[in-house]
Scaffold this active site. Structure first.
Site, short mmCIF file in Angstrom:
data_model
loop_
_atom_site.label_atom_id
_atom_site.label_comp_id
_atom_site.label_asym_id
_atom_site.label_seq_id
_atom_site.Cartn_x
_atom_site.Cartn_y
_atom_site.Cartn_z
N CYS A 1 -35.36 -37.67 -14.41
CA CYS A 1 -34.45 -38.37 -13.39
C CYS A 1 -33.05 -38.11 -13.74
CB CYS A 1 -34.82 -39.94 -13.33
SG CYS A 1 -33.74 -40.96 -12.29
N LYS B 1 -30.94 -18.98 40.20
CA LYS B 1 -31.24 -18.00 40.70
C LYS B 1 -31.06 -18.30 42.30
CE LYS B 1 -35.16 -16.64 37.73
NZ LYS B 1 -36.67 -16.97 37.27
N LYS C 1 -34.30 -22.06 31.05
CA LYS C 1 -34.28 -21.00 30.26
C LYS C 1 -35.20 -21.23 29.11
CE LYS C 1 -31.49 -16.98 28.79
NZ LYS C 1 -32.54 -16.37 27.90
N GLU D 1 -24.69 -17.24 19.54
CA GLU D 1 -23.59 -17.31 20.12
C GLU D 1 -22.64 -16.15 19.46
OE1 GLU D 1 -21.39 -20.62 18.41
OE2 GLU D 1 -20.55 -21.25 20.31
N CYS E 1 -33.93 -48.07 -13.19
CA CYS E 1 -33.12 -47.06 -12.90
C CYS E 1 -31.97 -47.09 -12.00
CB CYS E 1 -34.14 -45.84 -11.92
SG CYS E 1 -33.28 -44.59 -11.31
N CYS F 1 -31.61 -41.77 -14.58
CA CYS F 1 -31.77 -42.60 -15.79
C CYS F 1 -32.45 -41.80 -16.79
CB CYS F 1 -32.67 -43.85 -15.46
SG CYS F 1 -34.20 -43.54 -15.00
N ARG G 1 -41.39 -6.89 26.52
CA ARG G 1 -40.76 -6.43 27.31
C ARG G 1 -40.09 -4.88 26.78
NH1 ARG G 1 -34.87 -9.37 28.54
NH2 ARG G 1 -34.87 -9.09 26.16
N SER H 1 -32.44 -7.92 32.20
CA SER H 1 -32.26 -9.25 31.34
C SER H 1 -31.41 -9.99 32.37
CB SER H 1 -31.48 -8.59 30.13
OG SER H 1 -31.14 -9.82 29.39
N LEU H 2 -30.56 -10.74 31.82
CA LEU H 2 -29.86 -11.65 32.50
C LEU H 2 -28.46 -11.57 32.13
CD1 LEU H 2 -32.08 -14.93 32.93
CD2 LEU H 2 -31.10 -13.34 34.82
S1 IVH Z 1 -35.64 -14.54 35.08
C1 IVH Z 1 -34.44 -10.24 36.30
N1 IVH Z 1 -36.19 -17.06 34.31
O1 IVH Z 1 -34.60 -14.75 29.40
C2 IVH Z 1 -34.69 -11.72 35.83
N2 IVH Z 1 -35.86 -15.49 32.63
O2 IVH Z 1 -31.81 -13.60 28.33
C3 IVH Z 1 -35.62 -11.88 34.82
N3 IVH Z 1 -36.08 -16.16 30.54
O3 IVH Z 1 -35.40 -11.64 29.99
C4 IVH Z 1 -35.31 -13.33 33.95
N4 IVH Z 1 -36.60 -18.44 30.92
O4 IVH Z 1 -37.06 -13.13 29.18
C5 IVH Z 1 -35.92 -15.81 33.90
N5 IVH Z 1 -36.53 -19.44 33.79
C6 IVH Z 1 -36.54 -18.01 33.49
C7 IVH Z 1 -36.36 -17.57 32.18
C8 IVH Z 1 -35.77 -16.34 31.70
C9 IVH Z 1 -36.30 -17.48 29.79
C10 IVH Z 1 -35.91 -14.92 29.47
C11 IVH Z 1 -36.25 -13.68 30.20
C12 IVH Z 1 -35.11 -12.92 30.24
C13 IVH Z 1 -34.18 -13.35 29.21
C14 IVH Z 1 -32.71 -13.29 29.61
#
Ligand code: IVH
Length: 760
Positions: free
Chosen positions: A424, A306, A123, A42, A449, A427, A144, A91-92
């Site tokens: 303890c 997605k 995820k 977070e 005790c 006691c 990666r 990444s996402l």
């Molecule tokens: S799709 C281009 N689907 O989360 C999109 N990623 O925080 C690629 N991850 O890099 C990712 N579960 O390593 C996708 N169901 C899922 C996922 C997932 C975990 C990981 C993945 C990504 C990271 C991003």
């Protein structure tokens, strides 16, 4: 409007962005290279979002290698060979609320200009891996890395089950990258850490670090034994795939169809994905798994949504960091960092001495945590935590909080080791293992005790035993460990039912923090005390009677000597009244109240139903006891051991003298069939997971009260399996055996109306 800021604002933003960049890169380095989590997800996300916001306001601050434009760790200086991914691994972007998710979806729908289907999936909190297949043959597996270059882990991937070296079927593309996550299932991770504790090795702070650490090991320089351990561990890893790279014209039109294709090739695809036709339905998927995180076999840190249609992926495109056609909804963290303020020990009802962590209170998975058990000194050692450490704390859903381990990087030298006390704390008896080889230390003074007696007295009053209103933790402490008078009215629980008002109402007791068990302090730093059984009243006449014998007065006597007198409180009267009523409780409750090992409500009911009196139980042989349905050898031995102890028999005698009824009136004697004819007569039910409206014990009692058999394991003889959230292997077994599985609502009908109620 964006260019109306002043130079000094830009400067200030530049300084802040610089600081954030350095910190984020440091954190990434620790996370990806050293499997170490220095701050919670977070906090990390917050920093990244702040940097993104600054860059949006001041675009000149954004460079190509800003952490907002790059992903993951770095690939340099690795023990592993570099592998350049054919297509970059992105990444996402994250959202943290349903509002943010809906805003993302609204933008996607606007930009798409047509109906959008959403593919919702879990995820997985694991390690991203890229499998490269050429003409259906696995040629490399890589982490990666920075998204462009990763580390070659092909050798180790070969030991991970479920990853085909050759794809099933035919018509494979010349080259395809299959992306997914490698992880440990929760169960396997727990087992792995338990093995680490047993072997005296350090435990892993979380499943993701364990997965990363296990996969990124080098076989070289390992002994044969170490190699065997490494491979066994690799054999517990799992992979689930969630995307492809480098193949631009798959013969399908949707991401969900890609999963069907991948599954057809023999690749492991998650069973938890669903296509939703509206953003609202996708939001419901998010909310559902937010509440059922624990029902998934692996860790999840959110949901990935997605756009399902592949043509839209092309149209929506990607930023340098993440695609615009996907988003990660991040759940609140179940893991946070906090300070370990102290490790203290508590002595329980059975004399077991348990060290537990006292922490700076933190919010985790929706509640504030201050304390967590550390089980025993071996666990403290294996976790490697020192008092004063910053520790990783985990609390999954409503599961018990757990200290996972220290953040070693944050030590400043002031931390100190925990030393298990030799004596303890309650006691003063010398602590020892109950038997040779036991890890747990025990206080051997079971009879007297004060901490153990307090535990047992509290147990007498507990719900599963005599359920005595007013006999909870404070009352039990007052009766066994009072501040004043010095003598405790109860040295053992033998005297419990003979208590008189004059014994209890002058008592004062130290107030303890229910979370930590430590004495609470008043604002002036003095230890807080209460008088749970008395209240002050202004004296009416000059020579009114003193409320208790002044010779008993200790340091607190001054308080009682003014123009006030102390009189019994309603609580004192209530306690004595309820103790009186409890004397005629059902026999099974009285059996539970005796704190006999393994004799909980289920065994106690079986014993009470069969024998009808304590005398009959005492007179029974081991074989007779063990033969009773629901009892068995372990409980039979525990009963025989218990009756062999003198002071246990004293408890029975004193309670009998005080009027406690150790027999079921009208019971025809041992062996007589227990009252039959309940709605579940002859029906075997297994309850597993949390069933709404029932405690665990309540569910078992409901089955038994209806005349059914509450079994603890699933077999062909089981008639019904009542399963709620959190149900694990029992549910799986029930499914495997094709048994009738019912939910909480059906269970409630079953126990009140019988099996036929479920047919309508
Ligand atoms: S799709 C281009 N689907 O989360 C999109 N990623 O925080 C690629 N991850 O890099 C990712 N579960 O390593 C996708 N169901 C899922 C996922 C997932 C975990 C990981 C993945 C990504 C990271 C991003």
């Amino acid at each position: 409007m964006t260019d109306t800021y002043s130079t000094s604002e830009l400067e200030a933003a530049g300084v802040e962005a610089g600081r954030l960049t350095t910190r984020i890169l440091e954190l990434r380095d620790a996370y990806y290279e050293r499997d170490t989590t220095l701050v919670s997800d977070e906090e990390y996300d917050l920093m990244l979002r702040r940097l993104q916001a600054l860059e949006r306001l001041f675009p000149e601050l954004q460079s190509q290698d800003s952490p907002t434009q790059t992903v993951g760790g770095r690939a340099q200086a690795s023990l592993f060979d570099p592998v350049t991914h054919v297509e970059r691994m992105l990444s996402l972007d994250n959202v943290f609320s349903i509002d943010e998710f809906e805003a993302w979806a609204a933008k996607v729908e606007r930009d798409s200009g047509r109906h959008v289907d959403y593919l919702c999936e879990l995820k997985i909190d694991g390690l991203a891996i890229n499998l490269r297949y050429e003409n259906g043959r696995l040629v490399s597996a890589a982490t990666r890395g920075d998204g462009v270059v990763g580390e070659d882990v092909t050798e180790n991937i070969a030991f991970v089950p479920g990853i085909p070296r050759r794809l099933d079927g035919d018509g494979h593309p010349p080259i395809v990258e299959v992306r997914g996550e490698v992880f440990f299932a929760v169960e396997d991770f727990e087992k792995l850490n338990a093995d680490q504790v047993e072997a005296g090795e350090k435990v892993f702070a979380n499943a993701r670090n364990a997965a990363s650490g296990s996969l990124r090991q080098k076989a070289e320089r390992k002994t044969a034994a170490q190699l065997a351990i490494m491979r066994k561990r690799l054999g517990k890893l799992r992979m689930l795939v969630h995307g492809i790279g480098a193949w631009h014209n798959p013969p399908v039109a949707a991401q969900s169809e890609i999963y069907e294709l991948l599954a057809g090739w023999g690749l492991p695809v998650s069973s938890h994905f669903r296509v939703m036709t509206t953003a609202k339905a996708a939001a419901e998927f998010i909310e559902y798994f937010g509440e059922h995180r624990a029902s998934v076999e692996h860790e999840i840190d959110g949901i990935v949504v997605k756009v399902d249609e592949l043509a839209l992926h092309e149209e929506l495109g990607a930023t340098s960091r993440a695609p615009r056609w996907a988003i990660a909804y991040k759940y609140p963290p179940e893991q946070v960092n906090t300070k370990l303020l102290d490790i203290v020990v508590s002595v329980g009802r059975t004399g077991r001495v348990t060290p537990f962590a006292v922490m700076q209170p933190v919010r985790v998975a929706g509640s504030v945590v201050r304390q967590a058990t550390l089980h025993n000194q071996d666990v403290v050692k294996a976790k490697g935590v020192l008092i004063g450490d910053t520790v990783v704390l985990r609390k999954a859903g409503d599961v018990i909080p757990e200290v996972l381990g220290p953040v070693v990087e944050l030590r400043d030298g002031s931390e100190r080791e925990f030393v298990m006390p030799q004596f303890c704390p309650a006691c003063g008896s010398e602590l020892a293992p109950a038997k040779e080889g036991d890890v747990d230390l025990r206080c051997p003074n079971a009879r007297a005790c004060p901490a153990q007696v307090q535990g047992r007295v509290e147990h007498v009053g507990s719900r599963g035993a005599l359920d005595i209103e007013g006999l909870g933790e404070v009352a039990a402490a007052a009766l066994t460990q009072p501040l004043h008078p010095v003598e405790a009215p109860l040295v053992t629980e033998a005297g419990l039912f003979a208590l008189r008002m004059e014994d209890i109402f002058p008592i004062r007791v130290i107030v303890r923090d229910p979370e930590t068990g430590l004495p609470k302090e008043t604002e002036d730093g003095e230890i807080k005390a209460v008088a749970p059984f008395s209240r002050k009243r202004k004296k009416t006449g000059k020579d009114a009677d003193p409320p208790f014998d002044p010779t008993l007065s200790g340091p607190d006597s001054a308080e009682f000597a003014g123009d006030e007198e102390y009189v019994p409180s309603a609580a004192a009267e209530e306690l004595l009244r309820n103790l009186e009523t409890a004397k005629t409780s059902p026999l099974w409750r009285i059996l539970v109240a005796l704190s006999i090992r393994h004799v909980g409500p289920v065994a106690a009911r079986a014993l009470a139903n069969y024998f009808g009196s304590l005398d009959a139980i005492r007179a029974a042989s081991r074989d007779e006891l063990a033969a009773v349905d629901g009892v068995g050898g372990i409980i039979a031995d525990a009963l025989i051991d218990w009756f062999a102890v003198d002071w246990h028999r004293e408890i029975i005698d004193s309670w009998t003298d005080a009027g406690v009824q150790f027999a079921t009136p009208g019971h025809p004697g041992p062996g007589a069939a227990a009252a039959a004819g309940g709605v579940l007569d002859g029906v075997t039910v297994v309850a597993t997971g949390s069933l709404e409206g029932f405690t665990r014990e309540g569910a078992l009692e409901a089955i038994i009260a209806a005349g059914g058999k509450a079994a603890s394991s699933v077999s062909k003889k089981t008639d019904f399996v009542a399963a709620g959230p959190g149900a694990g292997s029992k549910l799986a077994k029930a499914e495997e055996l094709g048994l009738r599985i019912i939910d909480a609502a059906q269970f409630a009908r079953l126990v009140s109306e019988g099996p036929s109620a479920l047919d309508s």
